[in-house]
Design a protein around this motif. Structure first.
Motif, PDB file in Angstrom:
ATOM      1  N   UNK A 162       2.074  12.107  -5.538  1.00  0.00           N
ATOM      2  CA  UNK A 162       1.487  12.926  -4.470  1.00  0.00           C
ATOM      3  C   UNK A 162      -0.027  12.996  -4.649  1.00  0.00           C
ATOM      4  N   UNK A 163      -0.738  12.302  -3.754  1.00  0.00           N
ATOM      5  CA  UNK A 163      -2.197  12.287  -3.766  1.00  0.00           C
ATOM      6  C   UNK A 163      -2.674  12.224  -2.315  1.00  0.00           C
ATOM      7  N   UNK A 164      -3.832  12.783  -2.017  1.00  0.00           N
ATOM      8  CA  UNK A 164      -4.326  12.768  -0.639  1.00  0.00           C
ATOM      9  C   UNK A 164      -4.431  11.355  -0.087  1.00  0.00           C
ATOM     10  N   UNK A 165      -3.892  11.164   1.121  1.00  0.00           N
ATOM     11  CA  UNK A 165      -3.996   9.892   1.809  1.00  0.00           C
ATOM     12  C   UNK A 165      -2.948   8.858   1.418  1.00  0.00           C
ATOM     13  N   UNK A 166      -2.107   9.165   0.429  1.00  0.00           N
ATOM     14  CA  UNK A 166      -1.111   8.186  -0.014  1.00  0.00           C
ATOM     15  C   UNK A 166       0.126   8.219   0.883  1.00  0.00           C
ATOM     16  N   UNK A 167       0.808   7.069   0.945  1.00  0.00           N
ATOM     17  CA  UNK A 167       2.065   6.950   1.679  1.00  0.00           C
ATOM     18  C   UNK A 167       3.188   6.691   0.679  1.00  0.00           C
ATOM     19  N   UNK A 168       4.321   7.362   0.883  1.00  0.00           N
ATOM     20  CA  UNK A 168       5.447   7.277  -0.053  1.00  0.00           C
ATOM     21  C   UNK A 168       6.734   7.099   0.744  1.00  0.00           C
ATOM     22  N   UNK A 169       7.579   6.157   0.317  1.00  0.00           N
ATOM     23  CA  UNK A 169       8.920   5.999   0.868  1.00  0.00           C
ATOM     24  C   UNK A 169       9.914   6.405  -0.209  1.00  0.00           C
ATOM     25  N   UNK A 170      10.849   7.278   0.166  1.00  0.00           N
ATOM     26  CA  UNK A 170      11.769   7.872  -0.799  1.00  0.00           C
ATOM     27  C   UNK A 170      13.197   7.537  -0.409  1.00  0.00           C
ATOM     28  N   UNK A 171      13.910   6.878  -1.326  1.00  0.00           N
ATOM     29  CA  UNK A 171      15.338   6.638  -1.135  1.00  0.00           C
ATOM     30  C   UNK A 171      16.078   7.929  -1.426  1.00  0.00           C
ATOM     31  N   UNK A 172      16.834   8.391  -0.444  1.00  0.00           N
ATOM     32  CA  UNK A 172      17.436   9.716  -0.501  1.00  0.00           C
ATOM     33  C   UNK A 172      18.808   9.700  -1.147  1.00  0.00           C
ATOM     34  N   UNK A 173      19.147  10.815  -1.806  1.00  0.00           N
ATOM     35  CA  UNK A 173      20.490  10.961  -2.380  1.00  0.00           C
ATOM     36  C   UNK A 173      21.458  11.595  -1.394  1.00  0.00           C
ATOM     37  N   UNK A 193       0.815  -1.211   0.000  1.00  0.00           N
ATOM     38  CA  UNK A 193       0.000   0.000   0.000  1.00  0.00           C
ATOM     39  C   UNK A 193       0.853   1.267   0.000  1.00  0.00           C
ATOM     40  N   UNK A 194       2.152   1.097  -0.239  1.00  0.00           N
ATOM     41  CA  UNK A 194       3.090   2.218  -0.155  1.00  0.00           C
ATOM     42  C   UNK A 194       3.833   2.375  -1.478  1.00  0.00           C
ATOM     43  N   UNK A 195       3.909   3.603  -1.979  1.00  0.00           N
ATOM     44  CA  UNK A 195       4.700   3.885  -3.182  1.00  0.00           C
ATOM     45  C   UNK A 195       6.163   4.057  -2.792  1.00  0.00           C
ATOM     46  N   UNK A 196       7.058   3.575  -3.655  1.00  0.00           N
ATOM     47  CA  UNK A 196       8.501   3.673  -3.411  1.00  0.00           C
ATOM     48  C   UNK A 196       9.137   4.426  -4.567  1.00  0.00           C
ATOM     49  N   UNK A 197       9.952   5.410  -4.253  1.00  0.00           N
ATOM     50  CA  UNK A 197      10.626   6.229  -5.255  1.00  0.00           C
ATOM     51  C   UNK A 197      12.087   6.380  -4.871  1.00  0.00           C
ATOM     52  N   UNK A 198      12.975   6.198  -5.842  1.00  0.00           N
ATOM     53  CA  UNK A 198      14.396   6.453  -5.611  1.00  0.00           C
ATOM     54  C   UNK A 198      14.770   7.810  -6.186  1.00  0.00           C
ATOM     55  N   UNK A 199      15.291   8.683  -5.327  1.00  0.00           N
ATOM     56  CA  UNK A 199      15.826   9.979  -5.767  1.00  0.00           C
ATOM     57  C   UNK A 199      17.346   9.983  -5.668  1.00  0.00           C
ATOM     58  N   UNK A 200      17.934   8.782  -5.672  1.00  0.00           N
ATOM     59  CA  UNK A 200      19.394   8.698  -5.593  1.00  0.00           C
ATOM     60  C   UNK A 200      20.025   9.361  -6.806  1.00  0.00           C
TER      61      UNK A 200
END
Length: 422
Positions: A142-153, A124-131
């Motif tokens: 980005x949408x209301x109520x969504x959860x996002x995990x972001x891999x940081x650079x 139920x979680x979106x994953x994005x890499x910004x490395x």
């Protein structure tokens, strides 16, 4: 590269270092003759690991084949952060050498550790890499109520994420910075995006976002009639047909209703490449790429001013990797990567444009062309008579004030020709 390495094992390692590794992982590292990794990762190894330690050069990817060739015949190990197949070096090595030549020993990824700390179900979680990607790639998630995990650079990523959320009207979203996950020095801090504490951020971090949105202001016209969409444009639908107001435009824009029908006929599929010829404001290419993160597009536009506008629109709407080519078709099409699908939004009446587009398509490739003038409509009718396909005329009316009342204001009808190349 003609021969496979004597043995290549990719070992995932966390911030907890050697104590957190499995017996399989420690055996692979202990027996390796050469160990590649970042300086931080190599420093986690104990003295009894005797293999030569080789820090990755920068940039890594161009140097990778040469490094492997130079150590051919030796037992190699590669250190990776967490799960090597989740936005990691493991996938790169498999692509380079083939799956049979690469053994992967995974470790819990930072994404898994973050989800465990937060109690977030990963499906139920979106994953994005910004490395390596720009922060604008966060926009489509980005949408209301969504959860996002972001891999940081690094240490600056949380600030960039918080600024983007705030500019979009999501300043009340809860942002959590999880640093040094799995290590004794693990830390967590949370706060609203608009007022998050960003002092002394550890560079080894994952950013978690729980989205909540506020109201977005309407777009305001600039001098000269150009409408610039504010970054705070609120929720954006996933289906094609974004509101016209989210685009910066001088009026050269495929309108919302026509855009939705056009994208439906283009039929984007993951991994396909679109040519958007005569791109105007770039809306077709942008919404093509928004349908799936693996959809690619090239926008061809003869006006330098409009080409710059396409770049800005693509970044603001979350597809900064859209390639923009300034030039006039058909000449500007020469040398571009072969498309799977072509859209012609401008230049239909120019000699050779449709011919060049059809010639570039593979068998089974799709072409869609729009016309609003009698001259361009005649061109499409002639091609329809020659190749068949579908010919559609779309007439749209929008309600508008008429004095103190409301009436229908007609937009210019659009003729759409779509065809599949035999």
């Amino acid at each position: 590269m003609t021969d496979e390495p004597a043995g290549l094992t990719v070992v995932g390692i966390g911030a907890d270092g050697w104590p957190g590794l499995s017996g399989t992982a420690t055996a692979a590292l202990t027996s390796a003759q050469v160990i590649f990794g970042s300086s931080r990762q190599l420093a986690l190894l104990p003295p009894n690991v005797e293999g030569d330690r080789v820090p990755w050069p920068s940039p890594l990817l161009p140097a990778l084949p040469g490094l492997l060739d130079a150590n051919r015949g030796r037992r190699l190990a590669v250190l990776a952060s967490g799960d090597p197949m989740l936005h990691g070096i493991g996938a790169t090595l498999v692509k380079l050498l083939g799956a049979p030549a690469v053994r992967v020993v995974p470790h819990p990824s930072s994404v898994s550790l973050a989800a465990a700390r937060l109690g977030w179900p990963l499906p139920e979680t979106d994953v994005l890499s910004l490395v390596t990607a720009p922060v604008e790639e966060l926009h489509p998630l980005v949408h209301p109520g969504r959860k996002i995990l972001i891999l940081s650079s690094g240490a600056k990523t949380p600030a960039a994420v918080a600024a983007l959320l705030t500019s979009r009207g999501y300043g009340d979203s809860t942002v959590t910075i999880l640093a040094q996950l799995g290590a004794p020095t693990e830390t967590t801090r949370s706060g609203p995006a608009s007022s998050l504490d960003l002092t002394d951020v550890d560079p080894l971090n994952v950013v978690a976002v729980a989205c909540s949105a506020g109201a977005a202001p309407p777009p305001q016209p600039k001098p000269g009639g150009v409408f610039a969409a504010p970054e705070r444009s609120g929720p954006r639908p996933l289906v094609p047909g974004l509101p016209d107001a989210v685009y910066e435009s001088d009026g050269q824009l495929t309108k919302r209703e026509v855009r939705a029908v056009t994208l439906a006929l283009l039929g984007p599929q993951p991994g396909e490449l679109l040519w958007d010829v005569g791109a105007g404001s770039g809306s077709i290419a942008i919404e093509w790429m928004r349908t799936h993160r693996d959809c690619r597009a090239v926008a061809v536009e003869s006006s330098a001013e409009r080409a710059g506008r396409i770049v800005r629109n693509a970044a603001a709407l979350g597809v900064p990797k859209l390639r923009v080519v300034e030039g006039r078709a058909p000449g500007a099409l020469a040398g571009l990567p072969a498309p799977d699908v072509v859209f012609i939004g401008g230049g239909v009446t120019r000699d050779g444009v449709v011919d060049a587009a059809l010639a570039a398509l593979p068998a089974g490739g799709r072409l869609v062309a729009n016309a609003v003038t009698l001259e361009s409509e005649a061109v499409l009718a002639a091609w329809y008579a020659k190749l068949g396909g579908e010919l559609t005329r779309l007439a749209v009316q929008r309600a508008a004030p008429v004095g103190g009342f409301t009436g229908w204001r007609a937009m210019m009808p659009v003729t759409i020709w779509s065809v599949t190349k035999p």
